[in-house]
Design an enzyme around this catalytic site. Structure first.
Site, PDB file in Angstrom:
ATOM      1  N   GLY A  60      56.346  -8.842  30.884  1.00 41.85           N
ATOM      2  CA  GLY A  60      56.855  -8.385  29.439  1.00 41.85           C
ATOM      3  C   GLY A  60      55.770  -8.591  28.299  1.00 41.85           C
ATOM      4  O   GLY A  60      56.309  -8.364  27.040  1.00 41.85           O
TER       5      GLY A  60
ATOM      6  N   LEU B 226      57.771  -1.015  37.009  1.00 42.48           N
ATOM      7  CA  LEU B 226      56.877  -0.839  38.068  1.00 42.48           C
ATOM      8  C   LEU B 226      57.402   0.087  38.983  1.00 42.48           C
ATOM      9  O   LEU B 226      57.034   0.396  40.148  1.00 42.48           O
ATOM     10  CB  LEU B 226      56.180  -2.017  38.506  1.00 42.48           C
ATOM     11  CG  LEU B 226      55.333  -3.029  37.558  1.00 42.48           C
ATOM     12  CD1 LEU B 226      54.790  -4.204  38.282  1.00 42.48           C
ATOM     13  CD2 LEU B 226      54.357  -2.147  36.959  1.00 42.48           C
TER      14      LEU B 226
ATOM     15  N   HIS C  35      50.857   3.289  30.679  1.00 41.42           N
ATOM     16  CA  HIS C  35      50.024   3.339  32.079  1.00 41.42           C
ATOM     17  C   HIS C  35      48.529   2.678  31.648  1.00 41.42           C
ATOM     18  O   HIS C  35      48.048   3.080  31.073  1.00 41.42           O
ATOM     19  CB  HIS C  35      50.017   4.578  32.840  1.00 41.42           C
ATOM     20  CG  HIS C  35      49.450   4.415  34.101  1.00 41.42           C
ATOM     21  ND1 HIS C  35      49.973   4.044  35.088  1.00 41.42           N
ATOM     22  CD2 HIS C  35      48.120   4.739  34.450  1.00 41.42           C
ATOM     23  CE1 HIS C  35      49.127   3.880  36.170  1.00 41.42           C
ATOM     24  NE2 HIS C  35      48.257   4.470  35.793  1.00 41.42           N
TER      25      HIS C  35
ATOM     26  N   ASP D 210      53.553   9.696  36.745  1.00 46.54           N
ATOM     27  CA  ASP D 210      52.690   9.538  35.722  1.00 46.54           C
ATOM     28  C   ASP D 210      52.122  11.101  35.122  1.00 46.54           C
ATOM     29  O   ASP D 210      50.958  11.156  34.727  1.00 46.54           O
ATOM     30  CB  ASP D 210      51.363   8.849  36.362  1.00 46.54           C
ATOM     31  CG  ASP D 210      51.798   7.166  36.494  1.00 46.54           C
ATOM     32  OD1 ASP D 210      52.623   6.677  35.754  1.00 46.54           O
ATOM     33  OD2 ASP D 210      51.066   6.680  37.291  1.00 46.54           O
TER      34      ASP D 210
ATOM     35  N   GLU E  77      47.139  -1.670  25.195  1.00 45.51           N
ATOM     36  CA  GLU E  77      48.403  -1.130  25.674  1.00 45.51           C
ATOM     37  C   GLU E  77      49.266  -1.521  24.442  1.00 45.51           C
ATOM     38  O   GLU E  77      49.999  -0.701  24.069  1.00 45.51           O
ATOM     39  CB  GLU E  77      48.892  -1.808  26.863  1.00 45.51           C
ATOM     40  CG  GLU E  77      48.056  -1.270  27.860  1.00 45.51           C
ATOM     41  CD  GLU E  77      48.467  -1.761  29.225  1.00 45.51           C
ATOM     42  OE1 GLU E  77      49.912  -2.113  29.460  1.00 45.51           O
ATOM     43  OE2 GLU E  77      47.710  -2.089  30.176  1.00 45.51           O
TER      44      GLU E  77
END
Ligand code: GAR
Length: 195
Positions: free
Chosen positions: A12, A87, A106, A147, A176
């Site tokens: 997380g 996931l 991703h 994706d 990210e």
């Protein structure tokens, strides 16, 4: 206020970057709920620490059932669903109800190293095996193709000769966190401009 639900599976850290940006006032959104497919996800504790309602939906054999249950929990009128280290593969009606309103982070430069079975540390292992000089992350729209939705933002990271999958993952994660917050802020701003 722009309302979002965040879907998680593990540590997380991406969720935390959203929560931190909200705290700092950089992100003007409300995280209405956090949904996990993993009861042991550390992410749940991060949400609970902020008094955000959490829900666990365990993965069953029927892939659509997860999406249907999630949709039942969050309703159909949120502004955005953010897959932040989620996931599982999201499928079913939720993709139609939230068409163009689901984004995913991703850990590679899509179209490289993505698709079925390519998630988490596996991505970085494959990048090193592929002798790539550059990797990074992608924020994209989620649709029926794994994706495969439109790319919104990518950030790059140089791969070092000395990298292990873990060291590369660590540097990509830093990007990210920035990319995800940047995209959510942009979408929330667009929403203000439109309404
Ligand atoms: C992140 O690197 C995220 O990009 C990846 O899992 C990690 C979760 O980290 N997601 C995927 O691979 C999805 N295909 P976090 O739980 O600390 O945010």
């Amino acid at each position: 206020m722009y309302r979002i639900a965040v879907f998680v599976s593990g540590s997380g850290s991406n969720l935390q970057s959203i929560l931190d940006a909200v705290d700092k006032g950089e992100l003007k959104v409300v995280v209405t709920s956090v949904i996990s497919d993993n009861p042991k996800a550390e992410a749940l504790k991060r949400a609970e620490a902020k008094n955000i309602p959490t829900f666990i939906i365990e993965k069953g054999k029927d892939r659509n059932a997860f999406g249907d249950k999630a949709l039942e929990l969050i309703g159909d009128n949120l502004d955005l669903i953010v897959l932040a280290g989620f996931l599982s593969i999201l499928s079913g009606n939720i993709l139609k109800v939230y068409k163009n309103k689901i984004i995913n982070i991703h850990p590679s430069l899509i179209p490289k190293y993505c698709g079925k079975g390519m998630y988490g540390i596996r991505v970085h292992e494959a990048v090193l095996k592929g002798k790539e000089e550059v990797s990074g992350c992608t924020v994209h729209v989620v649709n029926e193709v794994i994706d495969g939705g439109d790319i919104i933002l990518q950030k790059t990271v140089q791969v070092k000769h000395s990298d292990t999958p873990e060291s590369l993952q660590k540097r990509v994660l830093i990007e990210e966190h920035k990319a995800l917050v940047q995209v959510i802020a942009m979408l929330a701003q667009e929403d203000i401009n439109e309404n």
